[in-house]
Design a protein around this motif. Structure first.
Motif, PDB file in Angstrom:
ATOM      1  N   SER A  24       2.618   4.652   3.487  1.00  0.00           N
ATOM      2  CA  SER A  24       2.747   3.906   4.519  1.00  0.00           C
ATOM      3  C   SER A  24       1.161   3.388   5.091  1.00  0.00           C
ATOM      4  O   SER A  24       1.004   2.475   5.941  1.00  0.00           O
ATOM      5  N   GLU A  25       0.252   4.244   5.018  1.00  0.00           N
ATOM      6  CA  GLU A  25      -1.119   3.742   5.323  1.00  0.00           C
ATOM      7  C   GLU A  25      -1.711   2.699   4.871  1.00  0.00           C
ATOM      8  O   GLU A  25      -2.838   2.254   4.919  1.00  0.00           O
ATOM      9  N   LEU A  26      -1.119   2.006   3.654  1.00  0.00           N
ATOM     10  CA  LEU A  26      -1.609   1.121   3.003  1.00  0.00           C
ATOM     11  C   LEU A  26      -0.951  -0.240   3.389  1.00  0.00           C
ATOM     12  O   LEU A  26      -1.243  -1.364   2.928  1.00  0.00           O
ATOM     13  N   ILE A  27       0.236  -0.263   4.341  1.00  0.00           N
ATOM     14  CA  ILE A  27       0.846  -1.148   4.704  1.00  0.00           C
ATOM     15  C   ILE A  27       0.302  -1.719   6.139  1.00  0.00           C
ATOM     16  O   ILE A  27       0.298  -1.194   6.956  1.00  0.00           O
ATOM     17  N   PRO A  28       0.210  -3.061   6.063  1.00  0.00           N
ATOM     18  CA  PRO A  28      -0.547  -3.853   7.195  1.00  0.00           C
ATOM     19  C   PRO A  28       0.456  -3.570   8.725  1.00  0.00           C
ATOM     20  O   PRO A  28       1.792  -3.563   8.312  1.00  0.00           O
ATOM     21  N   GLN A  29      -0.332  -3.722   9.450  1.00  0.00           N
ATOM     22  CA  GLN A  29       0.776  -3.729  10.853  1.00  0.00           C
ATOM     23  C   GLN A  29       0.999  -5.343  10.898  1.00  0.00           C
ATOM     24  O   GLN A  29       0.398  -6.150  10.564  1.00  0.00           O
ATOM     25  N   ILE A  30       2.125  -5.461  11.652  1.00  0.00           N
ATOM     26  CA  ILE A  30       2.313  -6.951  11.870  1.00  0.00           C
ATOM     27  C   ILE A  30       2.597  -7.079  13.318  1.00  0.00           C
ATOM     28  O   ILE A  30       2.749  -6.198  14.326  1.00  0.00           O
ATOM     29  N   VAL A  31       2.213  -8.538  13.859  1.00  0.00           N
ATOM     30  CA  VAL A  31       2.682  -8.791  15.163  1.00  0.00           C
ATOM     31  C   VAL A  31       4.029  -9.426  15.235  1.00  0.00           C
ATOM     32  O   VAL A  31       4.506 -10.137  14.369  1.00  0.00           O
TER      33      VAL A  31
END
Lengths: 91, 91
Positions: B80-87
């Motif tokens: 999960s730490e590799l997954i980008p945040q999205i707006v």
């Protein structure tokens, strides 16, 4: 490395992926049901086919980054929240 | 829905995915470099081809769940730490 060890390692790795994919599917199902959405609803919201959702939820199909993002947007959660935790193998 | 709107929506969605895939690649590169690993090192640790790593880091190849898991194990972080945040798009 002996053929035996290599084969054991491959089995372990495949098992690892299958568990990860299954847990991802369960998470999708859990969030979808929490939002009281049907697989059809989620498919429509995410722009995916209902069969695709069904296969993912049952751990029978993996998902690519773009699918993870579409599901996250449709479920109104951050994509990272859909990603299972792993138990880190010892070094 | 008009063809124009549908086409705009498709463009927007494709742009969204491309950004997400690019940001994932940048994150992989960032963590890899923090650990002072070469692409070759990471490829060996994750059991992937160096070309695959290179394409992922440049956002030119998407990744499936099993690849995300392999990269996370190799980089010793939660997937999960590799997954980008999205707006989150407005409803």
């Amino acid at each position: 490395m002996s053929v035996f060890l290599l084969s054991e390692l491959l089995d372990a790795c495949q098992g690892m992926s299958a568990k990860f994919i299954t847990q991802f599917g369960l998470k999708i199902k859990e969030v979808r049901e929490r939002l009281e959405l049907s697989q059809e609803d989620l498919a429509d919201l995410a722009g995916l086919h209902r069969t695709h959702i069904s296969l993912i939820e049952r751990g029978q199909r993996s998902a690519r980054l773009e699918t993870i993002e579409k599901l996250a947007v449709a479920l109104r959660v951050q994509p990272s929240e859909l990603i299972p935790q792993i138990v880190m193998p010892k070094k």
